[in-house]
Structure formats: structure tokens, C-alpha cells
Scaffold this active site. Structure first.
Site, PDB file in Angstrom:
ATOM      1  N   SER A 166       8.538   4.117  -5.564  1.00  0.00           N
ATOM      2  CA  SER A 166       9.761   4.486  -4.327  1.00  0.00           C
ATOM      3  C   SER A 166       9.466   3.539  -3.200  1.00  0.00           C
ATOM      4  O   SER A 166      10.773   3.294  -2.847  1.00  0.00           O
ATOM      5  CB  SER A 166       9.265   6.009  -3.609  1.00  0.00           C
ATOM      6  OG  SER A 166       7.930   6.393  -3.788  1.00  0.00           O
ATOM      7  N   ALA A 167       8.267   2.931  -2.888  1.00  0.00           N
ATOM      8  CA  ALA A 167       8.421   1.883  -1.953  1.00  0.00           C
ATOM      9  C   ALA A 167       8.934   0.750  -2.523  1.00  0.00           C
ATOM     10  O   ALA A 167       9.692   0.257  -1.746  1.00  0.00           O
ATOM     11  CB  ALA A 167       7.039   1.716  -1.616  1.00  0.00           C
ATOM     12  N   ALA A 168       8.760   0.418  -3.816  1.00  0.00           N
ATOM     13  CA  ALA A 168       9.530  -0.822  -4.457  1.00  0.00           C
ATOM     14  C   ALA A 168      10.914  -0.683  -4.607  1.00  0.00           C
ATOM     15  O   ALA A 168      11.652  -1.564  -4.164  1.00  0.00           O
ATOM     16  CB  ALA A 168       8.955  -1.170  -5.673  1.00  0.00           C
ATOM     17  N   LEU A 200       2.502   4.514  -8.872  1.00  0.00           N
ATOM     18  CA  LEU A 200       2.359   3.130  -8.968  1.00  0.00           C
ATOM     19  C   LEU A 200       3.414   2.395  -7.708  1.00  0.00           C
ATOM     20  O   LEU A 200       3.748   1.261  -7.878  1.00  0.00           O
ATOM     21  CB  LEU A 200       2.830   2.336 -10.272  1.00  0.00           C
ATOM     22  CG  LEU A 200       1.972   3.012 -11.329  1.00  0.00           C
ATOM     23  CD1 LEU A 200       2.513   2.566 -12.580  1.00  0.00           C
ATOM     24  CD2 LEU A 200       0.703   2.162 -11.130  1.00  0.00           C
ATOM     25  N   GLY A 201       3.817   3.340  -6.763  1.00  0.00           N
ATOM     26  CA  GLY A 201       4.508   2.818  -5.624  1.00  0.00           C
ATOM     27  C   GLY A 201       5.991   2.721  -6.039  1.00  0.00           C
ATOM     28  O   GLY A 201       6.718   1.665  -5.396  1.00  0.00           O
ATOM     29  N   ASP A 217       2.261   1.710   1.105  1.00  0.00           N
ATOM     30  CA  ASP A 217       2.974   1.326   0.009  1.00  0.00           C
ATOM     31  C   ASP A 217       4.136   0.517   0.348  1.00  0.00           C
ATOM     32  O   ASP A 217       4.250  -0.628  -0.431  1.00  0.00           O
ATOM     33  CB  ASP A 217       3.620   2.725  -0.553  1.00  0.00           C
ATOM     34  CG  ASP A 217       2.624   3.291  -1.521  1.00  0.00           C
ATOM     35  OD1 ASP A 217       1.350   2.984  -1.339  1.00  0.00           O
ATOM     36  OD2 ASP A 217       3.025   4.448  -2.055  1.00  0.00           O
ATOM     37  N   PRO A 257       7.233   3.314 -14.860  1.00  0.00           N
ATOM     38  CA  PRO A 257       7.791   4.788 -14.863  1.00  0.00           C
ATOM     39  C   PRO A 257       7.693   5.302 -13.439  1.00  0.00           C
ATOM     40  O   PRO A 257       6.924   4.897 -12.509  1.00  0.00           O
ATOM     41  CB  PRO A 257       6.453   5.510 -15.369  1.00  0.00           C
ATOM     42  CG  PRO A 257       5.059   4.642 -15.422  1.00  0.00           C
ATOM     43  CD  PRO A 257       5.783   3.251 -15.429  1.00  0.00           C
TER      44      PRO A 257
HETATM   45  O1  PMV Z   1       2.146   8.558  -3.953  1.00  0.00           O
HETATM   46  P1  PMV Z   1       1.514   7.361  -3.992  1.00  0.00           P
HETATM   47  O2  PMV Z   1       0.698   6.835  -5.181  1.00  0.00           O
HETATM   48  O3  PMV Z   1       2.205   6.185  -3.557  1.00  0.00           O
HETATM   49  O4  PMV Z   1       0.028   7.088  -3.002  1.00  0.00           O
HETATM   50  C1  PMV Z   1       0.235   7.568  -1.709  1.00  0.00           C
HETATM   51  C2  PMV Z   1      -0.838   7.309  -0.925  1.00  0.00           C
HETATM   52  C3  PMV Z   1      -1.165   8.306   0.086  1.00  0.00           C
HETATM   53  O5  PMV Z   1      -2.310   7.554   0.608  1.00  0.00           O
HETATM   54  C4  PMV Z   1      -1.996   9.532  -0.425  1.00  0.00           C
HETATM   55  C5  PMV Z   1       0.011   8.409   1.089  1.00  0.00           C
HETATM   56  C6  PMV Z   1       0.356   7.282   1.835  1.00  0.00           C
HETATM   57  O6  PMV Z   1       1.512   7.460   2.440  1.00  0.00           O
HETATM   58  O7  PMV Z   1      -0.665   6.427   2.259  1.00  0.00           O
END
Ligand code: PMV
Length: 340
Positions: free
Chosen positions: A120-122, A117-118, A163, A112
Site C-alpha cells: 500500500s505504501a509502494a 510487504l508494504g 513504510d 502480492p
Molecule cells: O502492515 P505492514 O506490514 O506494512 O506493517 C505495519 C507496521 C506497523 O508498525 C505495525 C504499523 C506502522 O504503521 O508502522
């Protein structure tokens, strides 16, 4: 030589210890998960970029943009934010290579979006990898991670390299920010068989807003909040030792301490705490928020009690997810040549 069509994928993640404090230079322990985002980049003969995100677990959407004009036929905020990462990933990668090309981008997610769960980075890492490979480049993983971090900072305004690093490298890693543009990543384990249950409740706030909330608290109560952040860093150091010794009791206790500190930073909420305490009551050795908080995901360490903990989380209003931890980072799956 440019390729015609490249598919790459990158995993989601869960932060085991150290979220939020990582933004202020403390270390974090984070693991990739067995759910992935797949991105296919297909080069076009013009300079337009077309994005087809038909499976971001919100209804499908097609977007076309060229020359700063963005045409979107949906009002789904989460999908739009995933698309901002895709668009910026192509822009940042093109600038880095000093070369750009129109591209059709197809996205498929096994997770989801916006749950912590990251994704956007993936999405970002898989896009940078697929697009640069399609253009004929073989970027080093450190370059992919760094470009992707730049994308996250551009879209979110503020982000740690956590991430984008984990989704690029995979495994279980320790990440630490060393300066505004510099960080270190160390692999702690490649595979991880921790008996973790992931629970999810709807998210009420975005990562950026939660980071700003912590920053505000830190400005108002500098000494207190700095100490909380430093203490989270100490928890991470202890957790690394416990992880390497497979000392699950200590890991559980350290999760609970980390959770207390995250709650003190104001990023947990009632729905998350309901899941966290239900998991502990059902036998979990420890449980905590994972990621930015404000809703989203929690993790519970539950050797021998995974099923009970899952049921407890569901009864407390959460959804649960099964997945493996650790393993593969970003990879290219297929590449089709432009010349038959
Ligand atoms: O939004 P998430 O679940 O990817 O987590 C962000 C994690 C933080 O430490 C709050 C922000 C960051 O960029 O590391």
C-alpha cells in the site's frame, strides 16, 4: 509544463526490527526489497480519475470515479483497499499542489497485495510521484514521503511513517517518529546482502486492526506493554550495531528476542509461529514476523541454510519468496511530453 504520461515505481519492504513499537516513538530498522509496484499516470483532458489495476495479484479490476462517486466492478476487498490509497494519493497531492487534473492511473505489482510487504505504501508513493511529475512538479523525496504518510494516515486512520519512508528512500533505514507530524529517517546501509528467507501465510487481520489490538492491550496493561515497547526499541539499537558489524549470530538472536516481544503484544499467530519455529529448526539463526502480523510475512536469517529453511517453511504451510534487499527507492522511469 505538464507531461502527458509518467511511469514511476516504488519498492516493497521488510521490517527487520521494530514494527508496532515504531508507532509509539521507538526506532525501527527497515529495508527495501527487489520487488516493485509500477504506476503510470496519464493526464486526461477532463477531471475524471480512472484506475486500471490489472495486476494486483487478484483478478483485474477497473474503477472510475468523479465528484466523490466511485464505480467499482468487483468485490475484492484487497484490491479495493489498494484503490483507496491510489484515490487518496491523487487527492492529497492535488491539495498540496493547489492544482488537480483528471488522470488515468495504471498499476502493476510484482508483489502480492496485503501480505505485509508494504504494497500500500509502494502504491501510494509511486502514485504521488507519477502524478506530481505528470503535472510538471519535481517534488523533493522528503515531500513525497511526507505526502504519502498523510495518505496512509487518511486511509488507515493510524500509521507510522516507516513504510512510506522506506519505499521512497530505499536502502536500509532507521525511522523514528518524533511527534504526530514529525519523524527522522537515517540511512544505515544502501545495499544489504543479508541471507534472508521471506515466508508468507494468508493474512487474517488488517494492519489497522492489529495496531488497535496493541493499543487496547497498552490501555489495559499500560506499564507492562510500555516496557515491552521500550524493550523492542532497545533490540533495534543493538540490531543496528550488529548489522553494521555484519554480526549475523547476534542479529539472529535479536530477531528471536524481537519475535518473543511481538508475540507478547499478541500480533503473531499459530500459522506464523509454525513457520518461525520450522525455520529455526531448519538452521535459521533467527526468525520473526515482519510487518503488522496476524498472518502475512515472516523473515528468517539463514546463512548457508536458505534452501532448507525455504523447504521447512513450505512444509509448514507457507509460501516463500526470493528477493534482494536494499537498493533503489522510488524512481521515475519514463515521462512523455504532451507536446510532440
Ligand atoms: O502492515 P505492514 O506490514 O506494512 O506493517 C505495519 C507496521 C506497523 O508498525 C505495525 C504499523 C506502522 O504503521 O508502522
Amino acid at each position: 509544463m505538464s507531461l502527458r504520461k509518467v511511469t514511476a515505481s516504488a519498492p516493497g519492504k521488510v521490517t527487520l526490527f521494530g514494527e508496532h513499537a515504531v508507532v509509539y516513538g521507538e526506532p525501527a530498522l527497515v529495508t527495501s526489497i527487489g520487488r516493485r509496484v509500477y504506476v503510470t499516470a496519464e493526464l486526461r483532458d477532463d477531471n475524471r480519475v480512472k484506475i486500471v489495476a490489472s495486476d494486483l495479484q487478484v483478478p483485474g479490476v477497473t474503477v472510475t470515479f468523479a465528484d466523490d462517486e466511485l464505480v467499482v466492478e468487483t468485490d475484492y476487498g484487497r484490491t479495493l483497499s489498494a484503490i483507496a490509497y491510489l484515490k487518496t494519493a491523487i487527492e492529497v497531492a492535488s491539495k498540496y499542489l493547489g492544482r488537480s487534473r483528471g488522470v488515468n492511473v495504471f498499476v502493476r505489482s510484482e508483489m502480492p497485495v496485503g501480505a505485509g510487504l508494504g504494497t500500500s505504501a509502494a502504491v501510494t508513493v509511486a502514485t504521488v510521484l507519477a502524478y506530481t511529475t505528470a503535472l510538471g512538479y519535481e517534488l523533493d523525496k522528503r515531500e513525497i514521503a511526507k505526502l504519502s504518510w498523510e495518505v496512509e494516515k487518511t486511509v488507515q486512520g493510524v500509521a507510522s511513517p516507516m513504510d512510506t519512508s522506506i519505499t521512497t528512500f530505499g536502502g536500509v533505514i532507521k525511522v523514528r517518529l518524533l511527534g504526530s507530524n514529525n519523524y527522522e529517517v537515517r540511512e544505515i546501509l544502501r545495499c544489504c546482502d543479508l541471507p534472508i528467507v521471506i515466508g508468507y501465510v494468508e493474512r487474517e487481520a488488517k494492519t489497522k486492526d492489529l495496531i488497535l489490538k496493541v493499543r487496547g492491550l497498552k490501555e489495559r496493561y499500560a506499564g507492562i506493554v510500555e516496557d515491552i515497547i521500550k524493550t523492542i526499541g532497545m533490540v533495534v539499537e543493538e540490531a543496528e550495531k550488529a548489522l553494521l558489524n555484519n554480526d549475523l549470530n547476534s542479529l539472529g538472536e535479536l530477531m528471536n528476542i524481537n519475535q518473543g516481544l511481538l508475540d507478547a503484544l499478541g500480533v503473531s499467530n499459530k500459522r506464523l509461529n509454525d513457520l518461525i519455529y520450522a525455520a529455526r529448526a531448519a538452521g535459521a539463526l533467527g526468525s520473526k514476523v515482519t510487518g503488522a502480523g496476524g498472518g502475512g510475512c515472516v523473515i528468517a536469517l539463514a546463512p548457508g541454510t536458505q534452501e532448507r529453511v525455504e523447504v521447512a517453511m513450505k512444509l509448514s504451510g507457507g509460501l516463500t519468496m526470493k528477493t534482494s534487499l536494499g537498493g533503489l527507492g522510488a524512481v521515475v522511469h519514463t515521462a512523455e511530453s504532451s507536446t510532440p
